[in-house]
Write a protein that holds these residues in place. Structure first.
Motif, short mmCIF file in Angstrom:
data_model
loop_
_atom_site.label_atom_id
_atom_site.label_comp_id
_atom_site.label_asym_id
_atom_site.label_seq_id
_atom_site.Cartn_x
_atom_site.Cartn_y
_atom_site.Cartn_z
N ALA A 94 -43.36 -59.40 -31.01
CA ALA A 94 -42.75 -58.09 -31.22
C ALA A 94 -43.01 -57.17 -30.03
CB ALA A 94 -43.27 -57.45 -32.50
N LEU A 95 -44.21 -57.26 -29.45
CA LEU A 95 -44.55 -56.41 -28.31
C LEU A 95 -43.71 -56.73 -27.08
CD1 LEU A 95 -48.43 -56.28 -28.65
CD2 LEU A 95 -46.88 -54.32 -28.70
N LYS A 96 -43.32 -57.98 -26.90
CA LYS A 96 -42.52 -58.37 -25.72
C LYS A 96 -41.25 -57.54 -25.61
CE LYS A 96 -43.87 -63.14 -25.03
NZ LYS A 96 -43.43 -64.55 -25.07
N ARG A 97 -40.67 -57.21 -26.73
CA ARG A 97 -39.39 -56.49 -26.73
C ARG A 97 -39.55 -54.97 -26.64
NH1 ARG A 97 -39.19 -60.50 -30.45
NH2 ARG A 97 -39.53 -59.12 -32.22
N HIS A 98 -40.78 -54.46 -26.84
CA HIS A 98 -40.93 -53.01 -26.95
C HIS A 98 -42.02 -52.41 -26.07
CE1 HIS A 98 -38.09 -52.86 -30.24
NE2 HIS A 98 -38.69 -53.90 -30.77
N THR A 99 -42.67 -53.20 -25.22
CA THR A 99 -43.77 -52.69 -24.40
C THR A 99 -43.25 -51.91 -23.20
OG1 THR A 99 -45.23 -54.49 -25.07
CG2 THR A 99 -45.79 -53.34 -23.03
N LEU A 100 -43.74 -50.67 -23.07
CA LEU A 100 -43.42 -49.82 -21.92
C LEU A 100 -44.50 -49.94 -20.85
CD1 LEU A 100 -42.33 -46.63 -23.86
CD2 LEU A 100 -40.86 -48.40 -22.87
N ILE A 153 -43.67 -54.47 -38.26
CA ILE A 153 -44.54 -55.57 -38.67
C ILE A 153 -45.14 -55.26 -40.03
CG2 ILE A 153 -45.05 -56.29 -36.30
CD1 ILE A 153 -47.68 -54.81 -36.53
N LYS A 154 -45.57 -56.32 -40.72
CA LYS A 154 -46.14 -56.17 -42.05
C LYS A 154 -47.61 -56.53 -42.04
CE LYS A 154 -41.73 -57.23 -44.17
NZ LYS A 154 -40.97 -58.08 -45.03
N ALA A 155 -48.32 -56.12 -43.08
CA ALA A 155 -49.74 -56.46 -43.22
C ALA A 155 -49.90 -57.97 -43.15
CB ALA A 155 -50.27 -55.91 -44.54
N GLY A 156 -50.92 -58.41 -42.43
CA GLY A 156 -51.19 -59.83 -42.28
C GLY A 156 -50.49 -60.49 -41.12
N THR A 157 -49.79 -59.71 -40.29
CA THR A 157 -49.11 -60.25 -39.12
C THR A 157 -50.11 -60.96 -38.22
OG1 THR A 157 -47.40 -58.56 -39.19
CG2 THR A 157 -47.76 -59.62 -37.07
#
Length: 86
Positions: free
Chosen positions: A69-75, A57-61
């Motif tokens: 983005a979290l949906k694909r990477h949350t453990l 992610i970039k600044a200002g997201t």
């Protein structure tokens, strides 16, 4: 996260100083802390996510972009509710 030389197994292998600030509810790129209105106590909710990689992610997201983005990477995820008043 992969293990890093010289660190314990349970220590993260990334530099938290390299984080990117997102845009908060006030449209600013900073954390302002809880600021409840005067009167009755106000509830503030905090979420903590364990992820499988550093998110691209970039600044200002925005919040919605971050949640996508979290949906694909949350453990794992946990929530905390704090009660604040003044």
């Amino acid at each position: 996260m992969p293990a890093c030389p010289g660190r314990r197994r349970d220590e993260a292998c990334h530099d938290l100083r390299r984080r990117e600030p997102g845009t908060n509810d006030c449209g600013k790129m900073e954390y302002g802390g809880p600021a409840p209105p005067p009167g009755r106590p106000h509830r503030c909710f905090f979420r903590l996510y364990a992820v499988d990689e550093i998110l691209p992610i970039k600044a200002g997201t925005s919040n919605s972009q971050l949640l996508g983005a979290l949906k694909r990477h949350t453990l794992a995820e946990t929530k905390l509710m704090g009660t604040y008043g003044r």
